[in-house]
Motif scaffolding. Structure first.
Motif, PDB file in Angstrom:
ATOM      1  N   HIS A  17       1.000  -1.455   0.350  1.00  0.00           N
ATOM      2  CA  HIS A  17       0.142   0.381  -0.050  1.00  0.00           C
ATOM      3  C   HIS A  17       0.683   1.052   0.146  1.00  0.00           C
ATOM      4  O   HIS A  17       2.218   0.926  -0.131  1.00  0.00           O
ATOM      5  CB  HIS A  17      -1.198  -0.065   1.081  1.00  0.00           C
ATOM      6  N   ARG A  18       0.126   2.260   0.047  1.00  0.00           N
ATOM      7  CA  ARG A  18       0.493   3.741  -0.021  1.00  0.00           C
ATOM      8  C   ARG A  18      -0.376   4.584   0.292  1.00  0.00           C
ATOM      9  O   ARG A  18      -1.276   4.405   0.386  1.00  0.00           O
ATOM     10  CB  ARG A  18       1.323   4.285  -1.531  1.00  0.00           C
ATOM     11  N   LYS A  35       6.212   6.520   6.389  1.00  0.00           N
ATOM     12  CA  LYS A  35       7.048   5.437   6.060  1.00  0.00           C
ATOM     13  C   LYS A  35       6.032   5.261   5.067  1.00  0.00           C
ATOM     14  O   LYS A  35       6.535   4.507   3.749  1.00  0.00           O
ATOM     15  CB  LYS A  35       7.757   4.473   6.954  1.00  0.00           C
ATOM     16  N   CYS A  36       5.364   5.035   5.941  1.00  0.00           N
ATOM     17  CA  CYS A  36       3.530   4.886   4.942  1.00  0.00           C
ATOM     18  C   CYS A  36       3.062   5.374   3.458  1.00  0.00           C
ATOM     19  O   CYS A  36       2.813   5.004   2.854  1.00  0.00           O
ATOM     20  CB  CYS A  36       2.414   4.265   5.736  1.00  0.00           C
ATOM     21  N   SER A  37       4.184   6.183   3.910  1.00  0.00           N
ATOM     22  CA  SER A  37       3.621   7.449   2.201  1.00  0.00           C
ATOM     23  C   SER A  37       4.905   7.071   1.040  1.00  0.00           C
ATOM     24  O   SER A  37       5.086   7.910   0.309  1.00  0.00           O
ATOM     25  CB  SER A  37       3.774   8.687   2.595  1.00  0.00           C
ATOM     26  N   HIS A  42       5.319   0.088  -0.770  1.00  0.00           N
ATOM     27  CA  HIS A  42       6.224  -0.989   0.662  1.00  0.00           C
ATOM     28  C   HIS A  42       5.005  -2.010   0.801  1.00  0.00           C
ATOM     29  O   HIS A  42       3.550  -1.654   0.700  1.00  0.00           O
ATOM     30  CB  HIS A  42       6.894   0.098   1.485  1.00  0.00           C
ATOM     31  N   HIS A  44       3.219  -5.244   4.079  1.00  0.00           N
ATOM     32  CA  HIS A  44       2.882  -5.520   5.733  1.00  0.00           C
ATOM     33  C   HIS A  44       2.683  -6.393   5.689  1.00  0.00           C
ATOM     34  O   HIS A  44       1.999  -7.077   4.657  1.00  0.00           O
ATOM     35  CB  HIS A  44       2.194  -4.450   5.925  1.00  0.00           C
ATOM     36  N   THR A  99      -5.332   2.997   5.285  1.00  0.00           N
ATOM     37  CA  THR A  99      -4.396   2.354   6.463  1.00  0.00           C
ATOM     38  C   THR A  99      -5.325   1.732   7.610  1.00  0.00           C
ATOM     39  O   THR A  99      -6.359   1.062   6.863  1.00  0.00           O
ATOM     40  CB  THR A  99      -5.673   3.969   7.153  1.00  0.00           C
ATOM     41  N   GLU A 127      -1.322  -4.679  12.537  1.00  0.00           N
ATOM     42  CA  GLU A 127      -0.540  -4.399  10.921  1.00  0.00           C
ATOM     43  C   GLU A 127       1.246  -4.814  11.686  1.00  0.00           C
ATOM     44  O   GLU A 127       1.445  -5.198   9.869  1.00  0.00           O
ATOM     45  CB  GLU A 127      -0.365  -3.004  10.267  1.00  0.00           C
TER      46      GLU A 127
END
Ligand code: NI
Length: 139
Positions: A17-18, A35-37, A42, A44, A99, A127
């Motif tokens: 996801h991003r 970091k998730c942006s 990336h 999980h 999210t 997560e």
């Protein structure tokens, strides 16, 4: 008084996801989502727990057949998310920032009318080992 029993099916899946808002720059997105942006995606390794609550059927001794719950979760959720890009490929996440909060809401909506006996009680998503997110319907 009803004797409610809670049964849980656990599944794991890997997904990319991003987290981003289109109207923000990469820098602004990083500030908001960390970091998730990452613009290059990336992944999980998620763990999902679906809990159904209900009375024990006198005939079967079940709340609901766990084999059936497993199939419902697999067909409607795992096949939609496992090794997929949640932003681009998961129909029930369309238009939502992926999210974990929004993922549990999306999974709840997908499953809530498909539980044949008892009722959907909780959708919990890990997560990481240390972060989990849970939805139990509207209060
Ligand atoms: Ni992430």
């Amino acid at each position: 008084m009803a004797k409610t029993v809670y049964i849980t099916r656990r599944e794991t899946f890997a997904a990319a996801h991003r987290l981003f808002k289109m109207e923000l720059s990469d820098e602004e997105n990083f500030k908001l989502f960390g970091k998730c942006s990452n613009p290059n995606w990336h992944g999980h390794n998620y763990t999902l727990e679906v809990v159904v609550a209900g009375d024990v059927d006198n005939d079967t001794g079940f709340v609901m057949d766990l084999q059936e719950l497993k199939e419902i979760v697999k067909t409607n959720i795992i096949e939609e998310v496992d090794h997929k890009n949640l932003n681009l490929e998961t129909k029930f996440m369309k238009g939502m920032i992926p999210t974990s909060e929004n993922i549990v809401l999306g999974i709840w909506d997908e499953l809530k009318d498909k539980i044949s006996k008892g009722k959907l009680y909780s959708v919990k998503l890990y997560e990481t080992e240390n972060n989990y997110f849970e939805y139990k319907g509207e209060l």
